[in-house]
Design a protein around this motif. Structure first.
Motif, short mmCIF file in Angstrom:
data_model
loop_
_atom_site.label_atom_id
_atom_site.label_comp_id
_atom_site.label_asym_id
_atom_site.label_seq_id
_atom_site.Cartn_x
_atom_site.Cartn_y
_atom_site.Cartn_z
N GLU A 151 4.13 2.46 5.04
CA GLU A 151 5.26 1.57 4.68
C GLU A 151 5.56 0.60 5.82
O GLU A 151 5.86 -0.57 5.60
CB GLU A 151 6.50 2.41 4.35
CG GLU A 151 6.40 3.07 2.98
CD GLU A 151 7.35 4.24 2.80
OE1 GLU A 151 8.25 4.43 3.65
OE2 GLU A 151 7.18 4.99 1.81
N LEU A 152 5.47 1.10 7.07
CA LEU A 152 5.73 0.24 8.23
C LEU A 152 4.65 -0.85 8.34
O LEU A 152 4.93 -1.99 8.71
CB LEU A 152 5.77 1.07 9.52
CG LEU A 152 6.94 2.06 9.62
CD1 LEU A 152 6.76 2.97 10.84
CD2 LEU A 152 8.28 1.32 9.71
N ILE A 153 3.43 -0.49 8.01
CA ILE A 153 2.33 -1.47 8.04
C ILE A 153 2.60 -2.55 6.99
O ILE A 153 2.42 -3.74 7.23
CB ILE A 153 0.97 -0.78 7.79
CG1 ILE A 153 0.63 0.17 8.93
CG2 ILE A 153 -0.15 -1.82 7.63
CD1 ILE A 153 -0.47 1.17 8.60
N ARG A 154 3.04 -2.11 5.83
CA ARG A 154 3.35 -3.06 4.75
C ARG A 154 4.36 -4.10 5.23
O ARG A 154 4.19 -5.30 5.01
CB ARG A 154 3.89 -2.28 3.54
CG ARG A 154 4.17 -3.11 2.32
CD ARG A 154 4.78 -2.26 1.22
NE ARG A 154 5.28 -3.09 0.16
CZ ARG A 154 4.54 -3.54 -0.84
NH1 ARG A 154 3.27 -3.24 -0.89
NH2 ARG A 154 5.07 -4.30 -1.78
N LYS A 155 5.42 -3.62 5.92
CA LYS A 155 6.45 -4.54 6.44
C LYS A 155 5.84 -5.48 7.47
O LYS A 155 6.09 -6.67 7.48
CB LYS A 155 7.55 -3.71 7.13
CG LYS A 155 8.64 -3.33 6.20
CD LYS A 155 9.90 -2.93 6.98
CE LYS A 155 10.70 -1.96 6.12
NZ LYS A 155 10.93 -0.68 6.75
N LYS A 156 5.02 -4.92 8.36
CA LYS A 156 4.43 -5.72 9.43
C LYS A 156 3.56 -6.83 8.84
O LYS A 156 3.61 -7.98 9.30
CB LYS A 156 3.62 -4.82 10.38
CG LYS A 156 2.95 -5.62 11.49
CD LYS A 156 2.57 -4.81 12.67
CE LYS A 156 2.02 -5.73 13.75
NZ LYS A 156 1.75 -5.04 14.99
N ILE A 157 2.77 -6.49 7.83
CA ILE A 157 1.87 -7.49 7.21
C ILE A 157 2.69 -8.67 6.68
O ILE A 157 2.34 -9.83 6.86
CB ILE A 157 1.07 -6.85 6.06
CG1 ILE A 157 0.09 -5.82 6.59
CG2 ILE A 157 0.30 -7.91 5.28
CD1 ILE A 157 -0.53 -4.96 5.52
N LYS A 158 3.81 -8.35 6.05
CA LYS A 158 4.66 -9.40 5.47
C LYS A 158 5.15 -10.36 6.54
O LYS A 158 5.30 -11.55 6.31
CB LYS A 158 5.88 -8.75 4.80
CG LYS A 158 5.65 -8.46 3.34
CD LYS A 158 6.98 -8.17 2.70
CE LYS A 158 6.80 -7.70 1.27
NZ LYS A 158 7.93 -6.91 0.82
N ASP A 159 5.43 -9.80 7.75
CA ASP A 159 6.01 -10.61 8.82
C ASP A 159 4.98 -11.41 9.61
O ASP A 159 5.34 -12.28 10.39
CB ASP A 159 6.79 -9.71 9.79
CG ASP A 159 8.01 -9.12 9.12
OD1 ASP A 159 8.40 -9.65 8.07
OD2 ASP A 159 8.56 -8.12 9.64
N ILE A 160 3.71 -11.09 9.45
CA ILE A 160 2.70 -11.79 10.26
C ILE A 160 2.46 -13.19 9.70
O ILE A 160 2.09 -13.36 8.54
CB ILE A 160 1.36 -11.00 10.30
CG1 ILE A 160 1.55 -9.66 10.99
CG2 ILE A 160 0.27 -11.81 11.00
CD1 ILE A 160 0.33 -8.75 10.96
#
Ligand SMILES: Cc1cc2nc3c(=O)[nH]c(=O)nc-3n(C[C@H](O)[C@H](O)[C@H](O)COP(=O)(O)O)c2cc1C
Length: 266
Positions: A151-160
């Protein structure tokens, strides 16, 4: 950053790494279109298609605080073409030392962009009833953490915004990596009175080191000591009787009494 699909790439003789990477993928919640299982021996000669706009979750077990040489060799057959990668090592509750750093460096060398990394715990390959080490792991708690990591990776991808300008994720470890020189002539024993000649040991061996006809033969020069044959033998006929393995198992069991928890780097 836009990601079309998630690809899982793993080497996992006793399946703990496979369970962790699959659980991380569930947390990311993007279609997983391909599993690239680097464990079977036929992968050694397989050609892999080019990767584009994908997120790769790359998982390997830890052997001697390092990436297993055979896993590194197989990973080197795949080019990343700038694909984002999540790097994951799974260790048997002793230590992962330089394995995560080595995996990150290997991913960069192969053209991936490592955006996140983690070290999870799996039942030790040499764990047994008499010498248990991290038995049953990954357990429910570990798998819950793997999903949260997803889930944290999902958030990070969105922010990149600019993936090409990102530097690789920072992970612990030192270079030059820890030296690990296991003996090359370890003896695995098959108890013929128990063996049913099922051939399962040969089927699960990542090195095609086992031949089963009217007896079980192991090519010691090919064996990487992964324990897949021991853990999968339905009659418990495959055992480690080697003094080096026995010494290591005792030492690891003593050093790994305290439960270690997964570590995540984003
Ligand atoms: C040859 C060998 C060396 C290992 N070295 C380590 C180690 O240095 N530290 C550790 O904690 N576990 C070590 N382990 C245990 C594995 O990392 C662990 O059992 C892992 O969960 C196996 O992954 P797999 O189920 O995907 O094969 C070693 C296992 C083997 C077979």
């Amino acid at each position: 950053m836009h990601i079309n699909s998630v690809k899982l790439i793993y080497f996992s003789p006793t399946k703990t790494t496979e369970r962790i990477v699959k659980c991380i993928a569930r947390g990311i919640r993007i279609d997983t279109d391909t599993l690239i299982d680097l464990t079977p021996p036929e992968v050694k000669t397989r050609d892999f298609e080019e990767l584009h706009d994908e997120l790769v979750i790359m998982g390997v077990p830890v052997y001697g605080g390092r990436v297993p040489p055979e896993a590194a060799k197989r990973l080197r057959r795949i080019r990343g073409n700038g694909a984002a990668a999540v790097i994951v090592v799974v260790y048997g509750n002793r230590a992962y030392e330089d394995a995560l750093l080595e995996l990150r460096d290997l991913a960069v060398e192969q053209g991936f962009k490592p955006i996140a990394g983690a070290a999870f715990i799996g039942e030790h390959s040499y764990s047994s009833k008499t010498m248990p080490i991290a038995t049953g792991r990954p357990d429910t708690l570990d798998l819950e953490k793997a999903k949260i990591f997803g889930e944290l990776i999902r958030k990070k991808i969105k922010d990149i915004r600019m993936p090409y300008e990102m530097s690789p994720v920072h992970v612990p470890g030192t270079f030059p990596y820890r030296k690990w020189n296991p003996p090359s002539d370890i003896s695995l024993v098959t108890d013929q009175s128990r063996c049913t000649l099922s051939g399962i040991c040969a089927d699960v061996c990542p090195m095609a080191a086992i031949t089963v006809n009217d007896t079980v033969l192991t090519d010691r020069r090919k064996c990487i000591m992964c324990s897949a044959c021991v853990k999968n033998c339905p009659s418990g006929a495959r055992t480690w009787e080697d003094p080096w393995i026995k010494r290591i198992t005792k030492w690891v069991s003593r050093k790994s009494k305290e439960r270690k928890e997964p570590e995540m780097f984003l």
